[in-house]
Write an enzyme that holds these catalytic residues in place. Structure first.
Site, PDB file in Angstrom:
ATOM      1  N   TYR A 141      24.980  19.605  29.482  1.00  0.00           N
ATOM      2  CA  TYR A 141      25.046  20.947  30.412  1.00  0.00           C
ATOM      3  C   TYR A 141      26.153  21.862  30.132  1.00  0.00           C
ATOM      4  O   TYR A 141      26.203  22.895  30.638  1.00  0.00           O
ATOM      5  CB  TYR A 141      25.470  20.535  31.783  1.00  0.00           C
ATOM      6  N   LYS A 192      19.882   7.125  25.451  1.00  0.00           N
ATOM      7  CA  LYS A 192      18.315   6.989  24.718  1.00  0.00           C
ATOM      8  C   LYS A 192      18.747   6.952  23.113  1.00  0.00           C
ATOM      9  O   LYS A 192      18.286   7.778  22.555  1.00  0.00           O
ATOM     10  CB  LYS A 192      17.890   8.666  25.151  1.00  0.00           C
ATOM     11  N   ASP A 224      14.340   6.013  30.093  1.00  0.00           N
ATOM     12  CA  ASP A 224      12.982   6.265  30.939  1.00  0.00           C
ATOM     13  C   ASP A 224      12.781   4.673  31.570  1.00  0.00           C
ATOM     14  O   ASP A 224      12.469   4.683  32.683  1.00  0.00           O
ATOM     15  CB  ASP A 224      11.951   6.289  29.671  1.00  0.00           C
ATOM     16  N   ASP A 248      22.642  12.856  36.573  1.00  0.00           N
ATOM     17  CA  ASP A 248      22.156  13.888  37.606  1.00  0.00           C
ATOM     18  C   ASP A 248      20.826  13.423  37.995  1.00  0.00           C
ATOM     19  O   ASP A 248      20.662  13.408  39.434  1.00  0.00           O
ATOM     20  CB  ASP A 248      21.964  15.232  36.676  1.00  0.00           C
ATOM     21  N   ASP A 252      19.976  11.023  41.780  1.00  0.00           N
ATOM     22  CA  ASP A 252      19.338  11.576  42.998  1.00  0.00           C
ATOM     23  C   ASP A 252      18.090  10.590  43.222  1.00  0.00           C
ATOM     24  O   ASP A 252      17.696  10.654  44.042  1.00  0.00           O
ATOM     25  CB  ASP A 252      18.479  13.082  42.453  1.00  0.00           C
TER      26      ASP A 252
END
Ligand code: NAD
Length: 359
Positions: A141, A192, A224, A248, A252
């Site tokens: 980000y 990852k 994943d 993020d 959620d």
């Protein structure tokens, strides 16, 4: 020493839910000797209306001088057409950046009394208690280079860069390990590493740093798989620590396991223990001003503030117990209402929690 709390109600239901949290802090001052002083300031759309800026200089200055910031929410229909540089959400981002709040703590807790609110089977989620620790000020980000460029052949190309320094990884790992010590002593680091070198480094640094925390059980999971496990068997997790973008998304997803957005608090911390505490939900403009919003996420944010910045873990426990007790009594705001329960307003829910705590 008296600690300073800056109160930022913000927009929409922010005013209503923070109002209940302020009454709670006042009760803790009078009945439990909580040694804090509160000041209120503007942020978000209301700040833009009053000053032309979603984060007035005065608000940022007060926030930096505070030990803790209690925020309601920002945003609303009224400000959606504004230039992005002055939208209410910029107020929030400015606070995070200005206070260097690099660690975002997002608990996903499902009170057994609300197990029916989840879309998953009650036995999969009842009693769920996960803490997601998300790196908040680095990663893709913020990484450079970024942007949209035109190639020589006229085709457009978008670029973002995933970048983490060792020091950024160790400081977030430290937060996760320290929190795990106060919980079930298990940390799952999500990356990852099989595809992204940056998160290969993340994994190696976390493993290295773990040597100082041999009392904590450390595991690793690819993002994943973590997403799958969160919906398959979420109760396997205690603390999860991960990068900005993975956090993020996963936080959620974890929040939605509980089915009740009005119940979840959050904290964002910096290196010196300063923190910003806020419910995970937004300003809910669709229900603002109706006295029907659920104040419990904000009340539970006060509990996090007591635990992580004000060093008052016992008071935090008491608040969490009071919330559980009002749920046991069958009180429900509209968002968590089900048949047979008693539907109550924002004020009534706030007062019910206070009545459990009054001495
Ligand atoms: P939202 O979280 O405000 O609302 C989503 C849904 O949940 C709505 O139906 C709302 O009524 C309900 N809801 C949310 N909080 C509730 C509560 N405490 N009690 C009962 N019901 C509740 O998300 P949104 O609708 O996507 O966004 C609305 C505004 O909030 C936007 O301007 C958005 O940018 C902003 N926002 C702010 C924050 C923040 O301040 N941290 C976070 C998310 C969204």
């Amino acid at each position: 020493m008296t600690k300073k709390v800056l109160v930022l109600p913000g927009d929409g239901i922010g005013q209503e839910i923070v109002g209940e949290a302020v009454k709670l802090i006042k009760l803790l001052q009078s009945d439990y000797g909580l040694d804090v002083e509160m000041e209120e300031a503007l942020v978000g759309g209301t700040a833009y209306d009053a000053t032309g800026k979603p984060l007035p200089d005065e608000t940022l200055k007060l926030a930096k001088e505070s030990d803790a910031v209690l925020l309601g929410a920002v945003g609303g229909y009224k400000w959606e057409e504004l230039d992005i540089s002055v939208r209410p959400e910029k107020g929030l981002l400015g606070l995070r950046a200005g206070m260097d709040l690099f660690a975002n703590l997002r608990p996903a807790i499902l009170y057994p009394q609300l197990a029916d609110a989840s879309t998953l089977k009650p036995e999969v989620v009842s009693g769920l208690d996960i803490m997601i620790v998300r790196e908040l000020t680095g990663g893709i980000y913020f990484g450079q280079p970024r942007g949209i460029h035109e190639l020589e052949n006229g085709e457009k190309q978008g670029i973002n860069t995933l970048v983490y320094k060792e020091s950024e990884i160790t400081r977030i790992a430290k937060v996760a390990f320290e929190i795990a010590r106060k919980r079930d002593s298990r940390v799952c680091s999500v990356d990852k590493a099989n595809v992204l070198e940056c998160t290969e480094l993340w994994r190696n640094i976390v493993i290295d740093f773990h040597k100082d925390y041999s009392d904590i059980e450390l595991s690793h999971m690819y993002v994943d798989n973590a997403a799958m496990q969160l919906v398959r068997a979420p109760k396997q997790f205690d603390v999860m620590v991960t990068t900005n973008m993975f956090g993020d998304i996963l936080s959620d997803a974890a929040a939605m396991l509980t089915g009740s957005i009005g119940m979840l608090p959050s904290a964002s911390l910096n290196d010196s223990g300063q923190g910003m505490y806020e419910p995970i939900h937004g300003s809910a403009p669709d229900i603002a001003g109706q006295n029907i919003a659920n104040p419990l996420a904000t009340i539970l944010s006060v509990a996090m503030m007591l635990r992580y910045t004000l060093d008052e873990a016992e008071m935090a426990d008491k608040i969490e117990k009071a919330v559980s007790d009002v749920l046991d009594d069958g009180l429900r705001t509209a968002d968590i209402y089900s048949d047979g329960m008693t539907k109550v307003s924002t004020n009534t829910m706030g007062a019910a929690v206070l009545s459990k705590l009054q001495k």
